[in-house]
Design an enzyme around this catalytic site. Structure first.
Site, PDB file in Angstrom:
ATOM      1  N   HIS A 142      -2.964  -6.564   2.141  1.00  0.00           N
ATOM      2  CA  HIS A 142      -2.613  -7.090   0.776  1.00  0.00           C
ATOM      3  C   HIS A 142      -2.929  -5.834   0.093  1.00  0.00           C
ATOM      4  O   HIS A 142      -3.847  -6.206   0.088  1.00  0.00           O
ATOM      5  CB  HIS A 142      -2.250  -8.315   0.697  1.00  0.00           C
ATOM      6  CG  HIS A 142      -2.352  -8.519  -0.829  1.00  0.00           C
ATOM      7  ND1 HIS A 142      -1.233  -9.240  -1.649  1.00  0.00           N
ATOM      8  CD2 HIS A 142      -2.640  -8.029  -1.785  1.00  0.00           C
ATOM      9  CE1 HIS A 142      -1.310  -9.538  -2.542  1.00  0.00           C
ATOM     10  NE2 HIS A 142      -2.358  -8.500  -3.332  1.00  0.00           N
TER      11      HIS A 142
ATOM     12  N   HIS B 194      -2.020  -2.984  -3.440  1.00  0.00           N
ATOM     13  CA  HIS B 194      -1.984  -2.357  -4.136  1.00  0.00           C
ATOM     14  C   HIS B 194      -1.917  -0.880  -4.016  1.00  0.00           C
ATOM     15  O   HIS B 194      -2.651   0.043  -3.153  1.00  0.00           O
ATOM     16  CB  HIS B 194      -3.183  -2.972  -5.031  1.00  0.00           C
ATOM     17  CG  HIS B 194      -2.733  -4.488  -5.509  1.00  0.00           C
ATOM     18  ND1 HIS B 194      -2.969  -4.630  -6.501  1.00  0.00           N
ATOM     19  CD2 HIS B 194      -3.249  -5.480  -4.734  1.00  0.00           C
ATOM     20  CE1 HIS B 194      -2.791  -6.191  -6.319  1.00  0.00           C
ATOM     21  NE2 HIS B 194      -3.032  -6.236  -5.531  1.00  0.00           N
TER      22      HIS B 194
ATOM     23  N   CYS C  78      -4.565  -8.110 -10.471  1.00  0.00           N
ATOM     24  CA  CYS C  78      -5.084  -8.986 -10.616  1.00  0.00           C
ATOM     25  C   CYS C  78      -5.823  -8.965 -12.359  1.00  0.00           C
ATOM     26  O   CYS C  78      -6.864  -8.184 -12.697  1.00  0.00           O
ATOM     27  CB  CYS C  78      -6.912  -8.664  -9.897  1.00  0.00           C
ATOM     28  SG  CYS C  78      -7.889 -10.666  -9.620  1.00  0.00           S
TER      29      CYS C  78
ATOM     30  N   ASN D  74       0.979  -4.814  -6.676  1.00  0.00           N
ATOM     31  CA  ASN D  74       1.324  -4.447  -5.781  1.00  0.00           C
ATOM     32  C   ASN D  74       2.065  -3.153  -5.029  1.00  0.00           C
ATOM     33  O   ASN D  74       3.090  -2.868  -5.603  1.00  0.00           O
ATOM     34  CB  ASN D  74       1.945  -5.827  -5.423  1.00  0.00           C
ATOM     35  CG  ASN D  74       1.032  -6.758  -5.522  1.00  0.00           C
ATOM     36  OD1 ASN D  74       0.068  -7.237  -5.900  1.00  0.00           O
ATOM     37  ND2 ASN D  74       0.928  -8.256  -4.195  1.00  0.00           N
TER      38      ASN D  74
END
Lengths: 287, 287
Positions: free
Chosen positions: B190, B192, B223, B232
């Site tokens: 995951h 960014h 976040c 993201n």
């Protein structure tokens, strides 16, 4: 700067070039010797070249498109020149109104002049991965252009992804291909971040053994003759990634960021630089 | 959506989720079951879960932080839940007011509940590469959290670069490390794109053998508890890069772009997606 509407003053250019050299940039492309009507932003490159303080170990390079440009380079004491040709026929016609073959034929007298006057020639192959007129450019087509450059005696070549169409797998394959076929060439890569793959393409190039990368402070750049082209990868983003990876660049990251920030101020516009927006990884650590 | 000021209506969420599933997304995270005061944008996840048409072969997942969230998941017929813990002590304290160890202790009853009710648990380890409070998070610290998850029986784990601090070399090393130590875990990554390395990190992850990647349409995300965090990597950018590289994703690129474009319209803001700005490589080919 050639895509910017605003014109920098000579002294502003001189300062940026000197700061780039001080920051550890190995090769500084200080401008181009092309016809001032074609690129008015570069009309003062002769004077810029004469004024800059030269730092030892730094190569000062200009872009030229013909022998006249080389003569101007020699007269201004710039002993390294870059000749550009597009790998794509359509792009070359759109850009210079000549096919790649015709452009390369015209380089013959440049090679003679360079040898006679001690100017080192390098070559840049634009649209080496993709072209907005033709789509993906086959490796064989790139190889042809490389061959012509090698026959001229040029030993330093750049593959340029002028319009941001390269992908990492292609970069890896093409770089392995040209390195295998032309092992005595010193290779450079030149990426634009148009589709977000700029640094991924650098990574792919490094894995294929290429150690030299073009970048521009604040991510300036583009190509006036290539529809949809956006800025180069930003110097500060590239240096930041390399340093985070433990790869020595010779560049001072903080100085690079400061230059990028000042370039952004001069242009008065937000470009594609990430580090200028987000800061270094180490910056955000707050305790 | 949890970082957006505007709230989507239930029907808007349902449509986006159904379109994501139709476009070939393997796992759709439809929302979170957390306290509505903490994340008001997700207060309607129960109703969203009940309304969406389920497509075969698609996993619908929710984020939960405790047993109560799992109970809501089960009641809404969502049989896959993601538990999140930060690898970094400071980030965990800032985010949930508990240390990673305390958070994981609290997951014990989740594991029991999940087994008893047939809910599949996955785990996400946030700030797995770097943390704005502590800087680089050591691999050993990540391994500890992975161990706790494995002891609970969780076999699907995500390493999340919550604040965009990972670099490709680190991603490669960490992924090889966790894969070697925990060969029976299915890994997700995951990223960014905060510092421009998002797709380069994907490339590094793929080289380390990881096949699953999170992304968000139009590059939404972030976040709320991590200073400097940005969106993201964009689904359409990731799918585009993979397809350009000849990597099959199961996703329809044009549908992904269309969803990204509509998400951008709903948010009324330009996010970090490149393909929404520049178009696909094949789009720019004009003859």
């Amino acid at each position: 700067m050639q895509n910017e509407k605003m014109m920098l003053e000579i002294q502003q250019k001189v300062e940026l070039i000197e700061r780039a050299a001080q920051a550890g940039t190995g090769i500084v492309e200080i401008g181009s010797f092309v016809h001032p009507k074609a690129v008015p932003q570069m009309a003062d490159t002769d004077e810029v070249a004469r004024r800059i303080k030269r730092y030892p170990g730094v190569e000062y390079r200009v872009l030229v498109v013909n022998k006249k440009g080389l003569e101007r380079a020699g007269a201004a004491g710039i002993m390294k020149a870059k000749l550009t040709v597009s790998a794509s026929n359509s792009h070359s016609l759109s850009n210079l109104k000549r096919t790649p073959e015709e452009v390369i034929k015209g380089f013959g007298e440049c090679a003679d002049y360079a040898v006679a006057h001690g100017i080192e020639l390098s070559g840049a192959i634009s649209t080496a991965f993709g072209c907005p007129f033709e789509g993906m450019v086959p490796l064989e087509q790139v190889m042809k252009v490389v061959s012509c450059f090698r026959e001229m005696g040029v030993k330093e070549l750049s593959l340029s992804d002028t319009t941001g169409m390269a992908n990492p797998r292609q970069v890896y394959d093409y770089c392995l291909g040209v390195r295998e076929q032309f092992p005595d060439v010193t290779w450079n890569l030149h990426f634009h971040n148009t589709r977000g793959m700029g640094l991924a393409n650098v990574l792919a190039g490094m894995m294929a053994g290429i150690k030299r990368y073009d970048a521009s402070f604040a991510g300036l750049g583009g190509c006036p003759y290539a529809p949809g082209a956006t800025g180069n990868i930003a110097t500060e983003d590239l240096v930041h990634m390399c340093h985070e990876m433990g790869i020595e660049t010779g560049c001072d990251l903080d100085q690079s960021i400061a230059i990028g920030r000042d370039v952004q101020k001069l242009i008065g516009d937000d470009r594609g630089s990430f580090i200028l927006k987000a800061g270094k990884c180490s910056d955000v650590v707050c305790s």
